[in-house]
Scaffold this motif. Structure first.
Motif, PDB file in Angstrom:
ATOM      1  N   THR A 166       0.775  -1.301   0.061  1.00  0.00           N
ATOM      2  CA  THR A 166       0.032  -0.242   0.122  1.00  0.00           C
ATOM      3  C   THR A 166       0.880   1.494   0.147  1.00  0.00           C
ATOM      4  O   THR A 166       2.054   1.304   0.438  1.00  0.00           O
ATOM      5  CB  THR A 166      -0.841  -0.034   1.274  1.00  0.00           C
ATOM      6  OG1 THR A 166      -0.055   0.122   2.670  1.00  0.00           O
ATOM      7  CG2 THR A 166      -2.014  -1.149   1.269  1.00  0.00           C
ATOM      8  N   CYS A 167       0.469   2.423  -0.429  1.00  0.00           N
ATOM      9  CA  CYS A 167       0.960   3.557  -0.563  1.00  0.00           C
ATOM     10  C   CYS A 167       0.209   4.776  -0.068  1.00  0.00           C
ATOM     11  O   CYS A 167      -1.093   4.696  -0.433  1.00  0.00           O
ATOM     12  CB  CYS A 167       1.456   3.574  -1.895  1.00  0.00           C
ATOM     13  SG  CYS A 167       2.539   5.306  -2.151  1.00  0.00           S
ATOM     14  N   ARG A 183       4.582   6.762  -9.705  1.00  0.00           N
ATOM     15  CA  ARG A 183       4.468   6.662 -10.815  1.00  0.00           C
ATOM     16  C   ARG A 183       5.501   7.169 -11.949  1.00  0.00           C
ATOM     17  O   ARG A 183       5.788   6.645 -12.706  1.00  0.00           O
ATOM     18  CB  ARG A 183       3.095   7.801 -11.378  1.00  0.00           C
ATOM     19  CG  ARG A 183       1.594   7.216 -11.160  1.00  0.00           C
ATOM     20  CD  ARG A 183       0.517   8.051 -11.651  1.00  0.00           C
ATOM     21  NE  ARG A 183      -0.881   7.655 -11.458  1.00  0.00           N
ATOM     22  CZ  ARG A 183      -1.844   8.269 -10.612  1.00  0.00           C
ATOM     23  NH1 ARG A 183      -1.420   9.299 -10.100  1.00  0.00           N
ATOM     24  NH2 ARG A 183      -2.894   7.813 -10.601  1.00  0.00           N
ATOM     25  N   THR A 184       6.053   8.108 -11.197  1.00  0.00           N
ATOM     26  CA  THR A 184       7.294   8.673 -12.106  1.00  0.00           C
ATOM     27  C   THR A 184       8.310   7.825 -11.999  1.00  0.00           C
ATOM     28  O   THR A 184       9.283   7.695 -13.127  1.00  0.00           O
ATOM     29  CB  THR A 184       7.878  10.158 -11.234  1.00  0.00           C
ATOM     30  OG1 THR A 184       6.906  11.010 -11.463  1.00  0.00           O
ATOM     31  CG2 THR A 184       8.902  10.605 -11.872  1.00  0.00           C
ATOM     32  N   LEU A 206       3.697  -0.110 -12.550  1.00  0.00           N
ATOM     33  CA  LEU A 206       2.698   0.034 -11.299  1.00  0.00           C
ATOM     34  C   LEU A 206       1.392   0.078 -11.710  1.00  0.00           C
ATOM     35  O   LEU A 206       0.781   0.603 -12.723  1.00  0.00           O
ATOM     36  CB  LEU A 206       3.152   1.680 -10.824  1.00  0.00           C
ATOM     37  CG  LEU A 206       2.148   2.167  -9.822  1.00  0.00           C
ATOM     38  CD1 LEU A 206       2.337   1.431  -8.520  1.00  0.00           C
ATOM     39  CD2 LEU A 206       2.503   3.667  -9.456  1.00  0.00           C
ATOM     40  N   SER A 207       0.538  -0.629 -11.004  1.00  0.00           N
ATOM     41  CA  SER A 207      -0.740  -0.446 -11.041  1.00  0.00           C
ATOM     42  C   SER A 207      -1.657  -0.299  -9.750  1.00  0.00           C
ATOM     43  O   SER A 207      -1.084  -0.696  -8.600  1.00  0.00           O
ATOM     44  CB  SER A 207      -1.365  -2.326 -11.436  1.00  0.00           C
ATOM     45  OG  SER A 207      -0.806  -2.622 -12.689  1.00  0.00           O
ATOM     46  N   LEU A 208      -2.720   0.549  -9.823  1.00  0.00           N
ATOM     47  CA  LEU A 208      -3.240   0.999  -8.441  1.00  0.00           C
ATOM     48  C   LEU A 208      -4.640   0.427  -8.440  1.00  0.00           C
ATOM     49  O   LEU A 208      -5.265  -0.162  -9.038  1.00  0.00           O
ATOM     50  CB  LEU A 208      -3.553   2.528  -8.520  1.00  0.00           C
ATOM     51  CG  LEU A 208      -2.265   3.274  -8.797  1.00  0.00           C
ATOM     52  CD1 LEU A 208      -2.655   4.840  -8.872  1.00  0.00           C
ATOM     53  CD2 LEU A 208      -1.283   3.290  -7.964  1.00  0.00           C
ATOM     54  N   ILE A 231       3.336  -3.818  -8.069  1.00  0.00           N
ATOM     55  CA  ILE A 231       4.502  -3.397  -8.927  1.00  0.00           C
ATOM     56  C   ILE A 231       5.146  -4.514  -9.438  1.00  0.00           C
ATOM     57  O   ILE A 231       5.354  -5.635  -8.895  1.00  0.00           O
ATOM     58  CB  ILE A 231       5.546  -2.764  -7.945  1.00  0.00           C
ATOM     59  CG1 ILE A 231       4.868  -1.551  -7.452  1.00  0.00           C
ATOM     60  CG2 ILE A 231       6.797  -1.974  -8.725  1.00  0.00           C
ATOM     61  CD1 ILE A 231       5.439  -0.934  -5.994  1.00  0.00           C
ATOM     62  N   HIS A 232       5.475  -4.470 -10.715  1.00  0.00           N
ATOM     63  CA  HIS A 232       6.143  -5.520 -11.210  1.00  0.00           C
ATOM     64  C   HIS A 232       7.755  -5.202 -11.794  1.00  0.00           C
ATOM     65  O   HIS A 232       8.000  -3.869 -12.034  1.00  0.00           O
ATOM     66  CB  HIS A 232       5.462  -5.925 -12.517  1.00  0.00           C
ATOM     67  CG  HIS A 232       4.498  -6.784 -12.535  1.00  0.00           C
ATOM     68  ND1 HIS A 232       3.217  -6.185 -12.342  1.00  0.00           N
ATOM     69  CD2 HIS A 232       4.001  -8.100 -12.619  1.00  0.00           C
ATOM     70  CE1 HIS A 232       2.202  -6.870 -12.067  1.00  0.00           C
ATOM     71  NE2 HIS A 232       2.834  -8.085 -12.292  1.00  0.00           N
TER      72      HIS A 232
END
Length: 343
Positions: free
Chosen positions: A240-241, A250-251, A257-259, A272-273
């Motif tokens: 989680t973030c 994202r940057t 990244l997938s939310l 995250i991959h």
């Protein structure tokens, strides 16, 4: 764009012989009042258009006249929709006009014009501002024409390992990323993607393509790129973030990244991959102010080791615990804990 509407109305008259203002309005998504004004404008421009009054009336071309629209041929109509169809970087106004125009094309032109408009995708995301525009490979035109004509192709192909093969394919669409060109096609083992610069031979047949009813080139290419990304980045990290850290993630991570959902504490679930556990841990260590990694255990263990190494090199453990609690205290306390309930 009134000129586009007038051409579309003229083509409708040639195809149907008679139209009503209501039919023109429905086809071109305009009001009946605007349709009548456009029909009148054709007559004022010298086109032999006249109205038939009463029940069953409408608008016709005098004597069934046929107007030569600058010699437009089936091939020229097809070319128009290749360069300015939905896949091209045209304005919304031009795309809207073309959608209206294709409805008015003669029957023999329409299918090929629609196929041409959807035969090519320009992947602007992967082209980027500084991309190098390579010259199209040898067989692009033949393969795109096969997509439009919807005929099978006998293909010679050399794969990345250098193995050559011959196969019969069902061309479904062409994708250009600027640097590379790809053919998406059906095969006897399912849908496949071919780099066109690796095609050694291509011969169109007279056999029709078997095209999935729900096939969409843009969606299909998106799936291809997502699958390729997963193949390059097989390790999946979950956690989680904090919301304020999402832009930083994202940057730093881009397409990796997938939310997901937001939990009761306001934290966003993230997936995250990456190519390896150690590489991902090193990449994420600077983001632990916002990020809490739940799995896999190997990434947590690497983060704890990174935190300990930072503490040894740059200060006392206690000092680093106060400065970077996420990297040392959070992961060192239970590096093997893989319980996760945020996704």
């Amino acid at each position: 764009m009134r000129s586009d509407r007038l051409v579309a109305i003229l083509l409708m008259l040639q195809r149907r012989e008679q139209v009503t203002a209501a039919e023109v309005a429905a086809e071109l998504e305009i009001s009946e009042r605007t349709a009548r004004r456009d029909l009148d404008a054709l007559g004022m421009a010298g086109i032999p258009v006249y109205s038939v009054q009463g029940r069953g009336g409408g608008w016709r071309l005098l004597g069934g006249a046929r107007i030569d629209l600058s010699g437009l041929t089936a091939q020229e109509a097809q070319a128009l929709f290749v360069v300015a169809g939905p896949a091209a970087a045209t304005t919304p106004e031009v795309k809207a006009a073309l959608r209206k125009l294709v409805r008015a094309l003669p029957e023999g032109f329409r299918d090929h014009a629609e196929a041409a408009a959807s035969s090519l995708v320009l992947d602007s995301w992967r082209r980027g501002a500084g991309h190098v525009e390579n010259r199209p490979p040898r067989f692009v035109d033949l393969l795109q024409n096969a997509v439009i004509q919807r005929v099978q192709v006998r293909l010679g192909y050399v794969n990345a390992a250098g193995h050559e093969s011959k196969r019969l394919v069902h061309p479904l669409g062409i994708v250009s990323t600027g640097a590379s060109w790809y053919l998406i096609a059906g095969t006897d083992v399912g849908q496949r993607t071919f780099r066109i610069d690796r095609v050694t031979a291509a011969t169109a047949t007279a056999d029709p393509v078997v095209r999935p009813a729900d096939f969409d080139l843009t969606d299909s290419w998106r799936q291809v790129t997502e699958d390729a990304q997963r193949w390059k980045a097989p390790v999946e990290v979950r956690g989680t973030c904090a919301k304020e850290g999402i832009d930083f993630l994202r940057t730093a991570l881009g397409d990796n990244l997938s939310l997901g959902a937001v939990d009761a504490a306001g934290r966003v679930a993230v997936t995250i991959h990456g190519p390896s556990e150690y590489g991902l841990a090193g990449h994420l260590a600077g983001l632990v102010e916002w990020l809490d990694i739940a799995s896999p255990p190997g990434v947590r263990e690497h983060l704890a080791k990174i935190g300990a190494a930072l503490g040894e090199r740059y200060g006392s453990d206690e000092g680093v615990r106060r400065a970077t609690p996420g990297c040392v205290a959070r992961y060192a306390s239970n590096a093997s804990d893989d319980v996760f309930d945020g996704v």
